[in-house]
Design a protein around this motif. Structure first.
Motif, PDB file in Angstrom:
ATOM      1  N   ARG A   1      79.339  22.039   9.758  1.00 31.58           N
ATOM      2  CA  ARG A   1      79.709  21.438   8.464  1.00 31.58           C
ATOM      3  C   ARG A   1      78.686  20.421   7.962  1.00 31.58           C
ATOM      4  O   ARG A   1      78.632  20.131   6.778  1.00 31.58           O
ATOM      5  CB  ARG A   1      81.092  20.798   8.569  1.00 31.58           C
ATOM      6  CG  ARG A   1      82.154  21.842   8.806  1.00 31.58           C
ATOM      7  CD  ARG A   1      83.517  21.247   9.009  1.00 31.58           C
ATOM      8  NE  ARG A   1      84.412  22.308   9.464  1.00 31.58           N
ATOM      9  CZ  ARG A   1      85.707  22.309   9.258  1.00 31.58           C
ATOM     10  NH1 ARG A   1      86.287  21.311   8.627  1.00 31.58           N
ATOM     11  NH2 ARG A   1      86.443  23.300   9.707  1.00 31.58           N
ATOM     12  N   GLN A   2      77.856  19.907   8.860  1.00 30.02           N
ATOM     13  CA  GLN A   2      76.799  18.965   8.468  1.00 30.02           C
ATOM     14  C   GLN A   2      75.538  19.694   8.030  1.00 30.02           C
ATOM     15  O   GLN A   2      74.577  19.073   7.607  1.00 30.02           O
ATOM     16  CB  GLN A   2      76.465  18.016   9.619  1.00 30.02           C
ATOM     17  CG  GLN A   2      77.579  17.055   9.992  1.00 30.02           C
ATOM     18  CD  GLN A   2      78.672  17.732  10.795  1.00 30.02           C
ATOM     19  OE1 GLN A   2      79.771  17.889  10.281  1.00 30.02           O
ATOM     20  NE2 GLN A   2      78.421  18.141  12.019  1.00 30.02           N
ATOM     21  N   GLY A   3      75.515  21.012   8.202  1.00 26.08           N
ATOM     22  CA  GLY A   3      74.351  21.800   7.800  1.00 26.08           C
ATOM     23  C   GLY A   3      73.358  22.086   8.904  1.00 26.08           C
ATOM     24  O   GLY A   3      72.351  22.755   8.669  1.00 26.08           O
ATOM     25  N   ASP A   4      73.613  21.602  10.120  1.00 31.11           N
ATOM     26  CA  ASP A   4      72.723  21.887  11.243  1.00 31.11           C
ATOM     27  C   ASP A   4      72.874  23.351  11.653  1.00 31.11           C
ATOM     28  O   ASP A   4      73.970  23.913  11.600  1.00 31.11           O
ATOM     29  CB  ASP A   4      73.074  21.029  12.461  1.00 31.11           C
ATOM     30  CG  ASP A   4      72.997  19.546  12.185  1.00 31.11           C
ATOM     31  OD1 ASP A   4      72.128  19.137  11.389  1.00 31.11           O
ATOM     32  OD2 ASP A   4      73.809  18.793  12.766  1.00 31.11           O
ATOM     33  N   ILE A   5      71.789  23.946  12.113  1.00 29.38           N
ATOM     34  CA  ILE A   5      71.866  25.264  12.725  1.00 29.38           C
ATOM     35  C   ILE A   5      72.460  25.083  14.115  1.00 29.38           C
ATOM     36  O   ILE A   5      72.032  24.205  14.868  1.00 29.38           O
ATOM     37  CB  ILE A   5      70.468  25.919  12.839  1.00 29.38           C
ATOM     38  CG1 ILE A   5      69.847  26.109  11.450  1.00 29.38           C
ATOM     39  CG2 ILE A   5      70.541  27.234  13.615  1.00 29.38           C
ATOM     40  CD1 ILE A   5      70.558  27.105  10.576  1.00 29.38           C
ATOM     41  N   VAL A   6      73.436  25.910  14.454  1.00 39.06           N
ATOM     42  CA  VAL A   6      74.057  25.882  15.773  1.00 39.06           C
ATOM     43  C   VAL A   6      73.697  27.187  16.463  1.00 39.06           C
ATOM     44  O   VAL A   6      73.937  28.263  15.928  1.00 39.06           O
ATOM     45  CB  VAL A   6      75.590  25.730  15.673  1.00 39.06           C
ATOM     46  CG1 VAL A   6      76.216  25.729  17.055  1.00 39.06           C
ATOM     47  CG2 VAL A   6      75.952  24.465  14.909  1.00 39.06           C
ATOM     48  N   ALA A   7      73.102  27.087  17.645  1.00 42.65           N
ATOM     49  CA  ALA A   7      72.733  28.269  18.420  1.00 42.65           C
ATOM     50  C   ALA A   7      73.446  28.219  19.759  1.00 42.65           C
ATOM     51  O   ALA A   7      73.596  27.154  20.360  1.00 42.65           O
ATOM     52  CB  ALA A   7      71.217  28.319  18.635  1.00 42.65           C
ATOM     53  N   GLY A   8      73.881  29.374  20.204  1.00 39.57           N
ATOM     54  CA  GLY A   8      74.500  29.499  21.516  1.00 39.57           C
ATOM     55  C   GLY A   8      73.793  30.584  22.296  1.00 39.57           C
ATOM     56  O   GLY A   8      73.647  31.704  21.809  1.00 39.57           O
ATOM     57  N   GLY A   9      73.343  30.254  23.482  1.00 39.42           N
ATOM     58  CA  GLY A   9      72.625  31.220  24.291  1.00 39.42           C
ATOM     59  C   GLY A   9      72.942  31.056  25.756  1.00 39.42           C
ATOM     60  O   GLY A   9      73.745  30.206  26.146  1.00 39.42           O
TER      61      GLY A   9
END
Length: 176
Positions: free
Chosen positions: A97-105
């Protein structure tokens, strides 16, 4: 076909196992393949896409090799967005919601937030400790800075960045 798909008004984009990004025209049912790397030795492994996220006029593509590329929908060209310097797959990509890219690996990548060229991969808990989340497959922000984080090996986490609260749910217990 890996399973990750995104859709625009005219096209469906599908992540593939070794062929890059498949673009299907919804009207004509014709398709095109866009590869990150040419079809040469080793290109199959470098063209495995594990996750997609439609981000305005680009598609963010998480690869099997620890990189995120953006695919420009106007030029139909890939460019490197971020390299985690890890040969581990990126199974989730999105924005919070803050606009950060979230990555999960998996393994060294874990859960990571990308903002203004910086990577955040440790997170505060109550009492001042820090935690990292390895082997992440999916992420859902259920309220501002409150996440459900699905892992490959450790079940489901509920994590509230606002308070530092963390709960873990596994098949063998209701909450740890």
């Amino acid at each position: 076909i890996i399973g990750a798909m995104v859709e625009t008004d005219d096209y469906l984009y599908i992540a593939t196992e070794g062929s890059g990004l498949l673009e299907m025209d919804k009207k004509t049912e014709g398709y095109k393949i866009y590869r990150l790397y040419d079809d040469k030795d080793g290109a199959y492994a470098r063209n495995i896409l594990k996750s997609l996220y439609l981000d305005g006029d680009k598609i963010l593509c998480g690869t099997n090799a620890g990189t995120v590329y953006d695919f420009d929908l106007k030029t139909r060209q890939f460019s490197l967005f971020h390299d985690f310097k890890s040969q581990n797959g990126i199974y989730y990509i999105g924005r919070n919601r803050q606009g950060d890219i979230v990555a999960g690996g998996v393994n060294q990548i874990g859960l990571a937030f990308l903002s203004e060229g910086k990577v955040k991969d440790t997170f505060p808990l109550k009492g001042g400790k820090q935690i990292s989340f390895p082997n992440i497959r999916c992420v859902l922000e259920i309220a501002k800075n409150v996440y459900l984080i699905g892992s490959r090996n450790d079940g489901l986490y509920y994590y509230d960045m606002n308070t530092g609260d963390l709960k873990q749910f596994t098949a063998s217990s209701s909450a740890v």
